[in-house]
Design a protein around this motif. Sequence first.
Motif, PDB file in Angstrom:
ATOM      1  N   ARG A 204      17.648 -10.067  47.094  1.00  0.00           N
ATOM      2  CA  ARG A 204      17.497  -9.663  48.497  1.00  0.00           C
ATOM      3  C   ARG A 204      16.681 -10.731  49.209  1.00  0.00           C
ATOM      4  O   ARG A 204      15.452 -10.742  49.174  1.00  0.00           O
ATOM      5  CB  ARG A 204      16.845  -8.285  48.566  1.00  0.00           C
ATOM      6  CG  ARG A 204      17.747  -7.192  47.980  1.00  0.00           C
ATOM      7  CD  ARG A 204      17.146  -5.806  48.099  1.00  0.00           C
ATOM      8  NE  ARG A 204      18.132  -4.785  47.770  1.00  0.00           N
ATOM      9  CZ  ARG A 204      18.201  -4.155  46.596  1.00  0.00           C
ATOM     10  NH1 ARG A 204      17.293  -4.417  45.646  1.00  0.00           N
ATOM     11  NH2 ARG A 204      19.133  -3.255  46.366  1.00  0.00           N
TER      12      ARG A 204
ATOM     13  N   ALA B 290      16.766  -6.717  42.933  1.00  0.00           N
ATOM     14  CA  ALA B 290      15.684  -6.967  43.890  1.00  0.00           C
ATOM     15  C   ALA B 290      15.491  -8.460  44.198  1.00  0.00           C
ATOM     16  O   ALA B 290      15.302  -8.830  45.367  1.00  0.00           O
ATOM     17  CB  ALA B 290      14.385  -6.337  43.388  1.00  0.00           C
TER      18      ALA B 290
ATOM     19  N   THR C  51      22.473   3.535  38.649  1.00  0.00           N
ATOM     20  CA  THR C  51      22.379   2.950  39.994  1.00  0.00           C
ATOM     21  C   THR C  51      20.959   2.482  40.286  1.00  0.00           C
ATOM     22  O   THR C  51      20.752   1.397  40.853  1.00  0.00           O
ATOM     23  CB  THR C  51      22.824   3.970  41.054  1.00  0.00           C
ATOM     24  OG1 THR C  51      24.097   4.501  40.701  1.00  0.00           O
ATOM     25  CG2 THR C  51      22.918   3.327  42.431  1.00  0.00           C
ATOM     26  N   ASP C  52      19.978   3.278  39.911  1.00  0.00           N
ATOM     27  CA  ASP C  52      18.579   2.892  40.137  1.00  0.00           C
ATOM     28  C   ASP C  52      18.226   1.623  39.361  1.00  0.00           C
ATOM     29  O   ASP C  52      17.493   0.755  39.864  1.00  0.00           O
ATOM     30  CB  ASP C  52      17.647   4.027  39.721  1.00  0.00           C
ATOM     31  CG  ASP C  52      17.781   5.267  40.602  1.00  0.00           C
ATOM     32  OD1 ASP C  52      18.341   5.148  41.717  1.00  0.00           O
ATOM     33  OD2 ASP C  52      17.337   6.344  40.173  1.00  0.00           O
TER      34      ASP C  52
ATOM     35  N   LYS D 238      23.169  -3.104  49.049  1.00  0.00           N
ATOM     36  CA  LYS D 238      23.083  -1.644  49.001  1.00  0.00           C
ATOM     37  C   LYS D 238      23.780  -1.141  47.737  1.00  0.00           C
ATOM     38  O   LYS D 238      24.959  -1.428  47.521  1.00  0.00           O
ATOM     39  CB  LYS D 238      23.755  -1.062  50.245  1.00  0.00           C
ATOM     40  CG  LYS D 238      23.738   0.458  50.329  1.00  0.00           C
ATOM     41  CD  LYS D 238      24.607   0.960  51.478  1.00  0.00           C
ATOM     42  CE  LYS D 238      24.143   0.433  52.821  1.00  0.00           C
ATOM     43  NZ  LYS D 238      24.957   1.028  53.933  1.00  0.00           N
ATOM     44  N   CYS D 239      23.065  -0.410  46.906  1.00  0.00           N
ATOM     45  CA  CYS D 239      23.633   0.161  45.684  1.00  0.00           C
ATOM     46  C   CYS D 239      23.973   1.630  45.913  1.00  0.00           C
ATOM     47  O   CYS D 239      23.111   2.404  46.347  1.00  0.00           O
ATOM     48  CB  CYS D 239      22.647   0.029  44.522  1.00  0.00           C
ATOM     49  SG  CYS D 239      22.274  -1.686  44.080  1.00  0.00           S
TER      50      CYS D 239
ATOM     51  N   ASP E 200      19.674  -1.294  41.173  1.00  0.00           N
ATOM     52  CA  ASP E 200      18.890  -1.577  42.371  1.00  0.00           C
ATOM     53  C   ASP E 200      17.661  -2.422  42.037  1.00  0.00           C
ATOM     54  O   ASP E 200      17.351  -3.394  42.735  1.00  0.00           O
ATOM     55  CB  ASP E 200      18.489  -0.263  43.033  1.00  0.00           C
ATOM     56  CG  ASP E 200      17.996  -0.452  44.447  1.00  0.00           C
ATOM     57  OD1 ASP E 200      18.769  -0.943  45.287  1.00  0.00           O
ATOM     58  OD2 ASP E 200      16.827  -0.127  44.706  1.00  0.00           O
ATOM     59  N   ARG E 201      16.993  -2.082  40.935  1.00  0.00           N
ATOM     60  CA  ARG E 201      15.816  -2.848  40.522  1.00  0.00           C
ATOM     61  C   ARG E 201      16.199  -4.251  40.051  1.00  0.00           C
ATOM     62  O   ARG E 201      15.522  -5.237  40.367  1.00  0.00           O
ATOM     63  CB  ARG E 201      15.060  -2.110  39.416  1.00  0.00           C
ATOM     64  CG  ARG E 201      14.406  -0.810  39.876  1.00  0.00           C
ATOM     65  CD  ARG E 201      13.436  -0.271  38.846  1.00  0.00           C
ATOM     66  NE  ARG E 201      14.089   0.087  37.593  1.00  0.00           N
ATOM     67  CZ  ARG E 201      14.630   1.270  37.351  1.00  0.00           C
ATOM     68  NH1 ARG E 201      14.627   2.215  38.296  1.00  0.00           N
ATOM     69  NH2 ARG E 201      15.188   1.533  36.182  1.00  0.00           N
TER      70      ARG E 201
END
Length: 218
Positions: free
Chosen positions: A28, A25, A17-18, A36-37, A21-22
């Motif tokens: 966004r 980026a 998940t992290d 939202k992850c 998210d990266r």
Amino acid sequence: MSGPIVVINPNSNQAVTDGLDRALAPFRLDGGPEIKCVTLAEGPFGVESQVHSDQVVLPLVNLLGQHPDASAFVIACYSDPGIDACRSVSPVPVFGIQESGVLTALSRADRIGIVAISGASEKRHRLYMRRMGISDRIAGERALNITVDESARGSGTFARLQEIGNRLIEDGAEALVLGCAGMALHRAPLEAELGIPVIDPTQAAVTAALGAVLAKRF
């Protein structure tokens, strides 16, 4: 203001998940929807078999109900587990990363290659591509034969991706799809190394979700 695009990692490995998210980026956008992850806590540590894929379907359906403000959902597992069930109950679009990744790659090349996480995944992927009606445009699928966790954090993952990528190019692939959400951070360097388009399917699915959400504003 649109609600968030909720990207769901159906395995319980927070490192995956992290990484998602990266990798997301750059998507966004100022004035755009939040991305939202989230992690499916009830999921296996890695979705690596048909049983794993099937066991997350109801937890995924339940998780959708916990985000009533979402403007779209992305199921960030390459076999798109539960996509039909989730679409049947969601009032907003639900995107699967295998479907989105493959369709994006087909818009860039005539024949494409799939980098699978393991040999056990290949039948599951093949059945889905047959359902999509695009089997004759698949140059090949080859497996890294590593775990989902290794794809996100393994020290030798990139070298293995280079090896498998070059073999798929020899098979006739003109673009590649990374067949696991854990590979997201390897996309750009692998594309630079191989010299052909490399598609991260989660980025492809989020791009489609962004298009669907932004189109509603006009």
